[in-house]
Motif scaffolding. Structure first.
Motif, PDB file in Angstrom:
ATOM      1  N   TRP A  11       0.829  -1.202   0.000  1.00 26.95           N
ATOM      2  CA  TRP A  11       0.000   0.000   0.000  1.00 26.95           C
ATOM      3  C   TRP A  11       0.868   1.259   0.000  1.00 26.95           C
ATOM      4  O   TRP A  11       0.413   2.322  -0.395  1.00 26.95           O
ATOM      5  N   ASN A  12       2.115   1.138   0.429  1.00 28.40           N
ATOM      6  CA  ASN A  12       2.995   2.297   0.552  1.00 28.40           C
ATOM      7  C   ASN A  12       3.851   2.515  -0.704  1.00 28.40           C
ATOM      8  O   ASN A  12       3.835   3.589  -1.286  1.00 28.40           O
ATOM      9  N   CYS A  13       4.598   1.489  -1.123  1.00 30.01           N
ATOM     10  CA  CYS A  13       5.548   1.661  -2.233  1.00 30.01           C
ATOM     11  C   CYS A  13       5.120   0.966  -3.518  1.00 30.01           C
ATOM     12  O   CYS A  13       5.787   1.073  -4.537  1.00 30.01           O
ATOM     13  N   ASN A  14       4.032   0.204  -3.479  1.00 32.87           N
ATOM     14  CA  ASN A  14       3.473  -0.508  -4.624  1.00 32.87           C
ATOM     15  C   ASN A  14       4.339  -1.681  -5.100  1.00 32.87           C
ATOM     16  O   ASN A  14       4.136  -2.203  -6.188  1.00 32.87           O
ATOM     17  N   LYS A  15       5.318  -2.110  -4.310  1.00 32.46           N
ATOM     18  CA  LYS A  15       6.141  -3.263  -4.667  1.00 32.46           C
ATOM     19  C   LYS A  15       5.254  -4.499  -4.755  1.00 32.46           C
ATOM     20  O   LYS A  15       4.350  -4.691  -3.959  1.00 32.46           O
ATOM     21  N   GLU A  16       5.561  -5.353  -5.745  1.00 32.73           N
ATOM     22  CA  GLU A  16       4.805  -6.574  -5.960  1.00 32.73           C
ATOM     23  C   GLU A  16       5.267  -7.673  -5.010  1.00 32.73           C
ATOM     24  O   GLU A  16       6.468  -7.871  -4.823  1.00 32.73           O
ATOM     25  N   HIS A  17       4.317  -8.410  -4.449  1.00 30.95           N
ATOM     26  CA  HIS A  17       4.618  -9.538  -3.567  1.00 30.95           C
ATOM     27  C   HIS A  17       3.757 -10.727  -3.970  1.00 30.95           C
ATOM     28  O   HIS A  17       2.557 -10.574  -4.152  1.00 30.95           O
ATOM     29  N   GLU A  18       4.379 -11.898  -4.115  1.00 30.32           N
ATOM     30  CA  GLU A  18       3.621 -13.128  -4.342  1.00 30.32           C
ATOM     31  C   GLU A  18       3.403 -13.766  -2.978  1.00 30.32           C
ATOM     32  O   GLU A  18       4.350 -14.146  -2.301  1.00 30.32           O
ATOM     33  N   LEU A  19       2.148 -13.874  -2.579  1.00 25.01           N
ATOM     34  CA  LEU A  19       1.823 -14.387  -1.249  1.00 25.01           C
ATOM     35  C   LEU A  19       0.957 -15.629  -1.334  1.00 25.01           C
ATOM     36  O   LEU A  19       0.071 -15.817  -0.502  1.00 25.01           O
TER      37      LEU A  19
END
Length: 136
Positions: A11-19
């Motif tokens: 929500w802050n830096c828009n970095k992508e995460h696969e969860l």
């Protein structure tokens, strides 16, 4: 659905995460300290394709879903002849979502339904594959 992965964005830096293994969790944070999944479980989810879509033009238009351009070219040349002159372009993410790309239509019992290239790819079992063509 096929050919996709689910990603969440910070929500802050828009970095992508696969969860994929943490979807039921809450309070997941990014390296920057922002939330990927909030304490209440909210997240910025996105369905991303795991392959690309290439548009071939040889007087007609053909869209091929493939992992690489080379793989797409090989299928195109096999199915549509290797001695034709043609151009190829990688379809961008915005155009994959459009519902009326070059009049691609599917007829259902209740009439015509417009769809997107992304939706076709999500329903395609085998890659590489010709997913649409102005010839058909």
């Amino acid at each position: 659905m096929y050919n996709f992965k689910l990603v969440n964005h910070c929500w802050n830096c828009n970095k992508e995460h696969e969860l994929n293994d943490q979807l039921a969790q809450t309070n997941v944070k990014c390296d920057c300290g922002g939330y990927v999944l909030t304490p209440s479980g909210k997240g910025l989810h996105e369905i991303k394709l795991t392959c690309n879509v290439y548009k071939f033009h040889d007087g007609e238009n053909h869209w091929i879903a493939a992992n690489t351009e080379q793989e797409a070219r090989k299928l195109f040349e096999k199915d549509y002849s290797d001695d034709l002159e043609y151009t190829v372009e990688l379809i961008n993410n915005e155009d994959l979502h459009k519902k009326t790309i070059d009049n691609i239509e599917f007829i259902e019992e209740d009439g015509t339904k417009w769809t997107s290239l992304k939706q076709i790819v999500l329903e395609t079992k085998h890659i590489p594959s010709v997913i649409a063509s102005s010839v058909y």
